[in-house]
Every structure is written in structure tokens, then in C-alpha cells.
Scaffold this active site. Structure first.
Site, PDB file in Angstrom:
ATOM      1  N   CYS A  68      13.850 103.619  36.387  1.00  0.00           N
ATOM      2  CA  CYS A  68      13.251 104.545  35.408  1.00  0.00           C
ATOM      3  C   CYS A  68      14.215 104.805  34.267  1.00  0.00           C
ATOM      4  CB  CYS A  68      12.855 105.840  36.074  1.00  0.00           C
ATOM      5  SG  CYS A  68      14.262 106.788  36.617  1.00  0.00           S
ATOM      6  N   PHE A 120       8.975 102.976  44.946  1.00  0.00           N
ATOM      7  CA  PHE A 120       9.541 101.794  45.609  1.00  0.00           C
ATOM      8  C   PHE A 120      10.926 101.440  45.076  1.00  0.00           C
ATOM      9  CE2 PHE A 120       7.968  99.649  41.789  1.00  0.00           C
ATOM     10  CZ  PHE A 120       8.972  98.712  41.554  1.00  0.00           C
ATOM     11  N   GLU A 166       5.132 102.724  50.353  1.00  0.00           N
ATOM     12  CA  GLU A 166       4.636 101.821  51.401  1.00  0.00           C
ATOM     13  C   GLU A 166       5.081 100.378  51.146  1.00  0.00           C
ATOM     14  OE1 GLU A 166       3.108 103.436  49.034  1.00  0.00           O
ATOM     15  OE2 GLU A 166       1.018 102.803  48.716  1.00  0.00           O
ATOM     16  N   ARG A 167       5.661 100.115  49.959  1.00  0.00           N
ATOM     17  CA  ARG A 167       6.088  98.737  49.674  1.00  0.00           C
ATOM     18  C   ARG A 167       7.453  98.426  50.277  1.00  0.00           C
ATOM     19  NH1 ARG A 167       4.881  99.157  43.394  1.00  0.00           N
ATOM     20  NH2 ARG A 167       2.877 100.203  43.582  1.00  0.00           N
ATOM     21  N   LYS A 175       7.487 111.030  52.357  1.00  0.00           N
ATOM     22  CA  LYS A 175       6.485 109.952  52.308  1.00  0.00           C
ATOM     23  C   LYS A 175       7.056 108.893  51.383  1.00  0.00           C
ATOM     24  CE  LYS A 175       3.536 108.060  50.394  1.00  0.00           C
ATOM     25  NZ  LYS A 175       3.724 106.647  49.997  1.00  0.00           N
TER      26      LYS A 175
HETATM   27  P1  NAD Z   1       3.886 104.988  42.027  1.00  0.00           P
HETATM   28  O1  NAD Z   1       3.522 106.156  41.181  1.00  0.00           O
HETATM   29  O2  NAD Z   1       2.919 103.886  42.165  1.00  0.00           O
HETATM   30  O3  NAD Z   1       4.164 105.490  43.539  1.00  0.00           O
HETATM   31  C1  NAD Z   1       5.036 106.561  43.811  1.00  0.00           C
HETATM   32  C2  NAD Z   1       4.595 107.226  45.112  1.00  0.00           C
HETATM   33  O4  NAD Z   1       3.285 107.769  44.933  1.00  0.00           O
HETATM   34  C3  NAD Z   1       4.522 106.272  46.298  1.00  0.00           C
HETATM   35  O5  NAD Z   1       5.012 106.930  47.445  1.00  0.00           O
HETATM   36  C4  NAD Z   1       3.037 105.972  46.425  1.00  0.00           C
HETATM   37  O6  NAD Z   1       2.634 105.715  47.743  1.00  0.00           O
HETATM   38  C5  NAD Z   1       2.393 107.261  45.920  1.00  0.00           C
HETATM   39  N1  NAD Z   1       1.090 107.018  45.288  1.00  0.00           N
HETATM   40  C6  NAD Z   1       0.706 105.919  44.597  1.00  0.00           C
HETATM   41  N2  NAD Z   1      -0.558 106.063  44.156  1.00  0.00           N
HETATM   42  C7  NAD Z   1      -0.979 107.280  44.575  1.00  0.00           C
HETATM   43  C8  NAD Z   1      -2.193 108.006  44.409  1.00  0.00           C
HETATM   44  N3  NAD Z   1      -3.233 107.499  43.737  1.00  0.00           N
HETATM   45  N4  NAD Z   1      -2.276 109.242  44.959  1.00  0.00           N
HETATM   46  C9  NAD Z   1      -1.247 109.770  45.628  1.00  0.00           C
HETATM   47  N5  NAD Z   1      -0.066 109.124  45.811  1.00  0.00           N
HETATM   48  C10 NAD Z   1       0.077 107.905  45.288  1.00  0.00           C
HETATM   49  O7  NAD Z   1       5.308 104.480  41.521  1.00  0.00           O
HETATM   50  P2  NAD Z   1       6.093 103.183  41.966  1.00  0.00           P
HETATM   51  O8  NAD Z   1       5.416 101.976  41.409  1.00  0.00           O
HETATM   52  O9  NAD Z   1       6.395 103.226  43.406  1.00  0.00           O
HETATM   53  O10 NAD Z   1       7.476 103.410  41.193  1.00  0.00           O
HETATM   54  C11 NAD Z   1       7.704 103.023  39.871  1.00  0.00           C
HETATM   55  C12 NAD Z   1       7.489 104.161  38.918  1.00  0.00           C
HETATM   56  O11 NAD Z   1       8.315 105.268  39.274  1.00  0.00           O
HETATM   57  C13 NAD Z   1       7.863 103.808  37.492  1.00  0.00           C
HETATM   58  O12 NAD Z   1       6.912 104.350  36.625  1.00  0.00           O
HETATM   59  C14 NAD Z   1       9.212 104.488  37.307  1.00  0.00           C
HETATM   60  O13 NAD Z   1       9.537 104.808  35.971  1.00  0.00           O
HETATM   61  C15 NAD Z   1       9.027 105.712  38.118  1.00  0.00           C
HETATM   62  N6  NAD Z   1      10.297 106.302  38.506  1.00  0.00           N
HETATM   63  C16 NAD Z   1      10.686 107.432  37.888  1.00  0.00           C
HETATM   64  C17 NAD Z   1      11.898 107.984  38.188  1.00  0.00           C
HETATM   65  C18 NAD Z   1      12.350 109.245  37.517  1.00  0.00           C
HETATM   66  O14 NAD Z   1      13.319 109.800  37.971  1.00  0.00           O
HETATM   67  N7  NAD Z   1      11.709 109.703  36.467  1.00  0.00           N
HETATM   68  C19 NAD Z   1      12.735 107.380  39.141  1.00  0.00           C
HETATM   69  C20 NAD Z   1      12.290 106.224  39.770  1.00  0.00           C
HETATM   70  C21 NAD Z   1      11.069 105.685  39.443  1.00  0.00           C
END
Ligand code: NAD
Length: 498
Positions: free
Chosen positions: A280, A148, A175-176, A172
Site C-alpha cells: 500500500c 493478503f 483467505e489467499r 480474520k
Molecule cells: P481486500 O480488500 O480484497 O481484502 C482485505 C480483507 O477483506 C480480506 O481479509 C478479505 O477476506 C476481506 N474481504 C474481501 N472482500 C470482502 C467483502 N466483500 N466483504 C467483507 N470482507 C471482504 O484487499 P486485498 O486484496 O487483500 O489487499 C490489497 C489491498 O489492501 C490494496 O488495496 C492495498 O492498498 C490495501 N492495503 C492497504 C494498507 C494500508 O495500510 N492502507 C496496507 C496493506 C494493504
């Protein structure tokens, strides 16, 4: 209320599916709805991408680059609409959204160089009359699953390069904040991309699991939290797919006794509290070497924090906005409380701050915590909120040990005037992206982005030169055209140049 749907084979689609609210985090109100793709919808998106692949793969790279040139112009022209969608659904301030989009556009600019980037390797006369070369062929259908916190930039890390390399794509988004991904796909179509090359399915785990298991998806790029990144990586690779999965972080800055503290504090404010700490690469821990540096830092930081402005995205005078959901707001507040209960000192407390006129918004005020210890939950876990924690250490070695021992290894930074210390730090620290007097060392588009340890699963980093390798397969061809009057003898030993 309008339901945000999908983009499949060049058209916006919204089928009868599960529906979820999308919130405006500043007001706390559910203002939109998003469709959560079913297995059938995702299968259709993959089928559209698979059908578009043969022609797109054979489209000359220079023509693929021209689509990217036009896409860049359209992104710039439509920047306000994209930033507005980001502000509405994510809550980040308009100047921050514009910065995110600009960093995304830089990846499109890099993808415009694809004819040059795809040049292979060639050797003449590797044997008598034998030439050999390696070329880089697209994988096929590639999926991108994004978080998100950068609804435009992170997708732009992925699909411009994947598509420029000749792949077709299924995105994909989170969804937020689902609107930005759809807008990007529509602009690509306007830029001349053939239908089916770029598809977007909004949704949740149900959609992701189809992408991870479908035989026609050959590669998966993921960015999100570490627990999900690990799941994505293990599932995708078990299913024979190429995968890169970028995860969470805990980014430390070392402030050395010789550092320019005023400069360090100025830099730390933006790096810790910009985008409400929902980056991140956000700097969430300061390791202050010596009590003098720590005391000066705490005094100056708490003073600087008095002038921070938090509020709604449309007011460009604000420094940062709300966090993404009510649940996340409570989680961030919970981490602050746990640090207090574990014995840390809350120097500036953002738990009860409200924004006038936006009392139901998901706001957490900038928070500064001193005397944090490595055993505390607030130190061990990623908070992903506007919280800066200070740990007091006695030496650079002690600080580096803490960073190296942490499970995450995304970004880090040192503030110092000592070149030798900085060089030792950058050489030996177990982190993928390092800053020297630079608090957010996010690589530019023509380098690559990725952490170490549990911040990245896979071998290749995101965007930049690594993306060209991730989104292509190497093929090596060895060729001989014997002269009509030359006949080679049969040989049963391994061919050599003896
Ligand atoms: P998230 O892991 O909750 O979601 C990321 C994606 O995965 C979304 O599209 C979501 O729909 C999907 N998803 C969520 N739960 C799932 C499941 N159980 N099975 C399959 N798919 C699933 O992350 P978020 O809250 O959207 O984003 C924040 C996180 O992302 C933080 O931990 C941040 O550090 C990390 N992030 C990392 C980087 C990097 O480059 N390392 C960059 C941006 C964000």
C-alpha cells in the site's frame, strides 16, 4: 490435501465448511486448501474471546507484557517457518518476507512497553480534597481483518497491542495466504497466552459480516482495499463499534530538477517493484518536474530495470516475485494495456515476460510508462503491481496539486536537495505519510501508520501511540474522601472552584 483451519480457544479447528484453494503464485498450482468459516464457527471464536476477556482484562499489564517478550523471542526463533509460509502462499522473496516479519516484530517490541503506555493522567486537588484521574480500559473483544499483501506484518500491527491493552482478539486473515496468521496465534499460545485471548478464523465475507454485526465485538481494525474499507467502516460504525479501516493508495514521488537522479532511481526501483508493487506504500507514480529531469529519470530507470531479477521466493538473489493470483496478473496487465491505449508510452514492457521453469506462475515483469496523464484509468486507480508511471509536470505546485487532487492520500515523497522546497512540501501536502528523499516512508512501530482521504476511514491510525488509544476507552474518575468531621453543604449550582 491438508485443509488450513482456524484457531479457536487455543486449538486448531477445521469443521465441515466451505473449502477454497490456496495457490503457490510462483507455480500457479493450487497446493493447499483453506476452510472458510461459517457463521457458527465465527460465533464460537467470538464466544471464546468473550469468555477469556474478564480474566485477561484483570491480568496485570506487566504480566501481559511478559507474554509479548516471550512472543517476540518465539517469532525470531520461528522466523524461517513463518517466511516460508509467506513465500509459498504470497510469493514474496525470502529477504522481503524477513523484512516484513521484522517490521511486525517491532510492533511486538513496542507492545512490551504496555505498563508504561497505559499510564493514565492524574491530578491531585482538582477541588478541596478531590483528586481526579483518567485511566484507559480495554474495549472487550476486538476483531482484525487483514489483506493478503502482508500476511504477518499487518496482523502484527493489530493484535499485539490490542492484547497488551487487555482486549481479546479474533483475527480474520486473507483467505489467499492464511497460514501465517495461524502460525502467529500458535506461537502466542506457546508464549503463555491463555486460551481464548487470541483466535483466528479463516474465511471470507461470510466470516467478516459476523464480526461486523455481533454485539460482543466492540472494535474492528481493517486493512485492505478502499471499497471494502468503506463497507467495513460504515457497517461496523452503524452497529455501534469503534472502527479504523485502512484502504488503498496511489503514492506519488516528486522528482525535482535539482534532485540527485542516480539516488532517486536507486530508491525508486525498490519502492516501485519491491514485493511486485503489492504494497500500500508502493511508489507507483513519479511526477518529474521539467523535461530534463524526466528524460534523465526515464533513461536511468530503464537502464536499471535491465538488471532486475524476478522469480521464485526461495532464491534470495531475486528482487521480486509473482503477483498474488492469475486474476490479479490479468488485471495488472489490463492496466498497462489501458495506459497504452490512452496514449501513454510503454518504455519497459513487463506484460509478456516469463520466468524459466515457472511458466504458469502469476508473474508480471517490471514496467515503466512515460507520458501518463491524470485522466487515464491507470493513473486514477490503484494498480497494485510492478508498474511505475511517469508524469511530466512543469512545477512543484503542479505536482502537488495532482497529489492533493487524487482520491488517495497514503504516502508520498519528494526527491530534492532544496530544504525550503522539502519543508513547503511536507507542510502542505494532503497525504498522511511523507518522505523527504525517502521513497517508502512507512513509520516505525513507535509512530503510527495511516493515510488521509480515502486511504483511511476513521480517526486513529494503526499501531504506535494511536493503537493504545484505539484499543482502550478512557474513563475519568473524580474522588473525594471527606474527613469524618467535615460535612459538605448541599449545592445546586454547577460545582466550580470559585
Ligand atoms: P481486500 O480488500 O480484497 O481484502 C482485505 C480483507 O477483506 C480480506 O481479509 C478479505 O477476506 C476481506 N474481504 C474481501 N472482500 C470482502 C467483502 N466483500 N466483504 C467483507 N470482507 C471482504 O484487499 P486485498 O486484496 O487483500 O489487499 C490489497 C489491498 O489492501 C490494496 O488495496 C492495498 O492498498 C490495501 N492495503 C492497504 C494498507 C494500508 O495500510 N492502507 C496496507 C496493506 C494493504
Amino acid at each position: 490435501m491438508n485443509v488450513i483451519g482456524h484457531f479457536i480457544n487455543g486449538s486448531i479447528r477445521q469443521d465441515e465448511e466451505r473449502i477454497q484453494d490456496v495457490y503457490n503464485p510462483a507455480t500457479g498450482a493450487a497446493t493447499k486448501k483453506v476452510a472458510l468459516a461459517s457463521v457458527k464457527t465465527v460465533n464460537e471464536a467470538i464466544a471464546a474471546a468473550q469468555a477469556a476477556f474478564p480474566e485477561w482484562r484483570n491480568t496485570p499489564p506487566i504480566k501481559r507484557a511478559r507474554v509479548m517478550f516471550r512472543f517476540k523471542e518465539l517469532l525470531e526463533k520461528n522466523a524461517d517457518a513463518i517466511c516460508e509460509a509467506i513465500g509459498d502462499e504470497h510469493g514474496k522473496i525470502c529477504h522481503d518476507a524477513a523484512g516484513e516479519l521484522q517490521r511486525g516484530i517491532e510492533n511486538v517490541e513496542y507492545a512490551c512497553g504496555i505498563p508504561e503506555l497505559l499510564k493514565g493522567e492524574h491530578n491531585k486537588n482538582v477541588g478541596p480534597n478531590i483528586d481526579s484521574w483518567s485511566e484507559f480500559q480495554p474495549l472487550g473483544v476486538v476483531a482484525g481483518i487483514t489483506p493478503f499483501n502482508f500476511p504477518a506484518m499487518v496482523p502484527l500491527w493489530m493484535f499485539p497491542m490490542a492484547i497488551a491493552c487487555g482486549n481479546t482478539f479474533v483475527l480474520k486473515p486473507s483467505e489467499r495466504d492464511p497460514s501465517a496468521g495461524l502460525l502467529l496465534a500458535q506461537l502466542l499460545k506457546e508464549a503463555g497466552l491463555p486460551d481464548g485471548v487470541m483466535n483466528v478464523v479463516n474465511g471470507d465475507k461470510e466470516a467478516v459480516d459476523v464480526l461486523l454485526s455481533h454485539a460482543d465485538v466492540k472494535g474492528v481494525s481493517f486493512v485492505g482495499s478502499t471499497a471494502i474499507a468503506e463497507y467495513i467502516y460504515s457497517t461496523a460504525t452503524a452497529n455501534g463499534k469503534r472502527c479504523q479501516a485502512l484502504g488503498g493508495a496511489k503514492n506519488h514521488a516528486i522528482v525535482m530538477p535539482d534532485a540527485d537522479i542516480d539516488n532517486a532511481v536507486n530508491q525508486l526501483m525498490g519502492a516501485a517493484f519491491g514485493s511486485s508493487g503489492e504494497r500500500c506504500m508502493a511508489l507507483s507514480v513519479v511526477l518529474a518536474v521539467g523535461d530534463a529531469a524526466a528524460d534523465a529519470l526515464i533513461a536511468k530507470a530503464s537502464e536499471a530495470m535491465k538488471s532486475l531479477e524476478m522469480g521464485v521466493c526461495t532464491d534470495k538473489n531475486n528482487d521480486f516475485g509473482p503477483v498474488i493470483t492469475r486474476q490479479h496478473q490479468q488485471k495488472v496487465v489490463g492496466y498497462i494495456t489501458s495506459a497504452e491505449e490512452d496514449g501513454a508510452t510503454i518504455v519497459v514492457d513487463g506484460r509478456k515476460i516469463q520466468v524459466e521453469g515457472y511458466e504458469n506462475g502469476f508473474f508480471v515483469g517490471a514496467t515503466l510508462i512515460d507520458n501518463v496523464k491524470s485522466t487515464m484509468t491507470s493513473y486514477k486507480e490503484e494498480i497494485f503491481g510492478p508498474v511505475l508511471q511517469v508524469m511530466r509536470v512543469n512545477s512543484m505546485e503542479e505536482a502537488m496539486q495532482l497529489i492533493n487532487d487524487h482520491e488517495y492520500g497514503n504516502g508520498t515523497c519528494i526527491f530534492t536537495r532544496d530544504g525550503e522546497a522539502a519543508r513547503y512540501f511536507s507542510d502542505n501536502i494532503q497525504v498522511g505519510m511523507v518522505g523527504i528523499n525517502i521513497p517508502l516512508p512507512v513509520p516505525v512501530a513507535y509512530h503510527s501508520f495511516g493515510g488521509w482521504k480515502r486511504s483511511l476511514f476513521g480517526d486513529l491510525h494503526a499501531y504506535g501511540p494511536d493503537a493504545v488509544r484505539f484499543y482502550t476507552k478512557r474513563k475519568t474518575i473524580t474522588q473525594r474522601w471527606p474527613s469524618a468531621d467535615v460535612r459538605e453543604g448541599t449545592t445546586f449550582s454547577m460545582p466550580t472552584m470559585e
